[in-house]
Design a protein around this motif. Structure first.
Motif, mmCIF file in Angstrom:
data_model
loop_
_atom_site.group_PDB
_atom_site.id
_atom_site.type_symbol
_atom_site.label_atom_id
_atom_site.label_comp_id
_atom_site.label_asym_id
_atom_site.label_seq_id
_atom_site.Cartn_x
_atom_site.Cartn_y
_atom_site.Cartn_z
ATOM 1 N N TYR B 34 10.585 4.665 2.038
ATOM 2 C CA TYR B 34 10.614 4.185 0.664
ATOM 3 C C TYR B 34 9.204 4.114 0.081
ATOM 4 O O TYR B 34 8.247 3.797 0.786
ATOM 5 C CB TYR B 34 11.203 2.763 0.599
ATOM 6 N N TYR B 36 7.517 1.954 -3.073
ATOM 7 C CA TYR B 36 7.657 0.930 -4.098
ATOM 8 C C TYR B 36 6.351 0.812 -4.872
ATOM 9 O O TYR B 36 5.275 1.100 -4.356
ATOM 10 C CB TYR B 36 7.946 -0.443 -3.474
ATOM 11 N N GLN B 38 4.294 -2.169 -7.273
ATOM 12 C CA GLN B 38 4.265 -3.572 -7.677
ATOM 13 C C GLN B 38 3.192 -3.746 -8.745
ATOM 14 O O GLN B 38 2.000 -3.549 -8.482
ATOM 15 C CB GLN B 38 3.957 -4.465 -6.475
ATOM 16 N N LEU B 44 8.946 -5.881 -6.983
ATOM 17 C CA LEU B 44 8.782 -4.510 -6.517
ATOM 18 C C LEU B 44 9.764 -3.588 -7.229
ATOM 19 O O LEU B 44 10.946 -3.892 -7.344
ATOM 20 C CB LEU B 44 9.029 -4.439 -5.012
ATOM 21 N N LEU B 46 11.442 0.066 -6.977
ATOM 22 C CA LEU B 46 11.667 1.197 -6.084
ATOM 23 C C LEU B 46 11.445 2.489 -6.841
ATOM 24 O O LEU B 46 12.022 2.703 -7.903
ATOM 25 C CB LEU B 46 13.087 1.154 -5.517
ATOM 26 N N PHE B 88 0.027 -1.437 -7.420
ATOM 27 C CA PHE B 88 -0.039 -1.577 -5.959
ATOM 28 C C PHE B 88 1.140 -0.808 -5.391
ATOM 29 O O PHE B 88 2.296 -1.144 -5.637
ATOM 30 C CB PHE B 88 0.020 -3.068 -5.605
ATOM 31 N N LEU B 90 3.407 0.591 -2.315
ATOM 32 C CA LEU B 90 3.792 0.180 -0.970
ATOM 33 C C LEU B 90 4.775 1.173 -0.387
ATOM 34 O O LEU B 90 5.768 1.534 -1.015
ATOM 35 C CB LEU B 90 4.435 -1.208 -0.997
ATOM 36 N N PHE B 105 6.914 -2.920 5.787
ATOM 37 C CA PHE B 105 5.978 -2.406 4.806
ATOM 38 C C PHE B 105 4.621 -2.061 5.402
ATOM 39 O O PHE B 105 4.155 -2.701 6.355
ATOM 40 C CB PHE B 105 5.757 -3.450 3.701
ATOM 41 N N GLY B 106 3.979 -1.053 4.779
ATOM 42 C CA GLY B 106 2.568 -0.810 5.035
ATOM 43 C C GLY B 106 1.736 -1.812 4.271
ATOM 44 O O GLY B 106 2.270 -2.672 3.551
ATOM 45 N N ASN B 107 0.415 -1.697 4.391
ATOM 46 C CA ASN B 107 -0.468 -2.654 3.735
ATOM 47 C C ASN B 107 -0.778 -2.300 2.288
ATOM 48 O O ASN B 107 -1.504 -3.037 1.618
ATOM 49 C CB ASN B 107 -1.771 -2.790 4.520
ATOM 50 N N ARG B 110 -4.016 0.085 -3.483
ATOM 51 C CA ARG B 110 -4.298 -0.419 -4.832
ATOM 52 C C ARG B 110 -4.853 0.736 -5.646
ATOM 53 O O ARG B 110 -5.942 1.199 -5.375
ATOM 54 C CB ARG B 110 -5.310 -1.559 -4.754
#
Lengths: 111, 114
Positions: B34, B36, B38, B44, B46, B88, B90, B105-107, B110
């Motif tokens: 996925y 996402y 933000q 979030l 999608l 952001f 994700l 989730f990954g980190n 940005r």
């Protein structure tokens, strides 16, 4: 919109107090999940509760689900400063193949 | 154990420039993947999800695209960035059960479009 809504938007408490966050949603669900996000980081899964379950526990976390009211709550007991983060509920709506996230509750726990 | 890698962590790009964000998952096979986005103070949104190689579902029509060239690799791209693409981003994965299993989730990346 199918988006769930968390309440309150922001919550400020002292260490040792309990924190309660609520999530309301609109239609029938398969499950509801709670996630935590520290500032500038990815989300971390906390608890998944299925539609036929009413309560789940994980350490200091307690999640309840009331499908008749279409709502869920996340309780964090004996809060710590390290619990400071944003908390999101995400719903898996029946008939949909993905999760829908709310806007989150920002929790600040002061030492 | 399973891990998810997402890079870069931060990116500043001018309007009209291309974009490529990469995400890889280790320690599992045939994950659902996925992307996402933000926005500040928002939940979030999608953007894309994939249940297999070459299979992409788009949730929001926009100038972004996604590709899954390998089982555990998911790429988010744009040919020409807009200011509104800032946010952001994700990447996340689940087991094949999809929404009945947790998202990992990954980190995040940005992205600032200037």
């Amino acid at each position: 919109s199918q988006q769930g809504e968390e309440d309150p938007q922001a919550l400020s408490i002292q260490e040792g107090e309990n924190a309660t966050m609520n999530c309301s949603y609109k239609t029938s669900i398969n499950n509801l999940q709670w996630y935590r996000q520290n500032s500038g980081r990815g989300l971390v899964h906390l608890i998944l509760i299925r539609s036929n379950e009413r309560e789940k526990h994980s350490g200091r976390l307690r999640v309840t689900l009331d499908t008749s009211k279409k709502s869920s709550s996340l309780l964090i007991t004996a809060s710590r400063a390290a619990d400071t983060a944003s908390y999101f509920c995400a719903t898996a709506y029946s008939g949909y193949s993905t999760l829908t996230f709310g806007k989150g509750t920002m929790l600040l726990v002061s030492p | 154990s399973q891990t998810i890698h997402q890079w870069p962590a931060t990116l500043v790009q001018p309007v009209g420039s291309p974009l490529s964000l990469e995400c890889t998952v280790e320690g599992t096979s045939n994950p659902n993947l996925y992307w996402y986005r933000q926005a500040a103070g928002r939940g979030l949104q999608l953007l894309f999800y994939s249940v297999g190689i070459g299979q992409i579902s788009s949730e929001v029509p926009q100038n972004l695209s996604a590709s899954r060239p390998q089982d555990r690799q998911f790429i988010l791209s744009s040919k020409k960035l807009l200011l509104s693409d800032s946010g952001f981003y994700l990447c996340a994965w689940t087991r094949t059960e999809g929404y009945n299993s947790p998202l990992h989730f990954g980190n995040g990346t940005r992205l600032t479009v200037t």
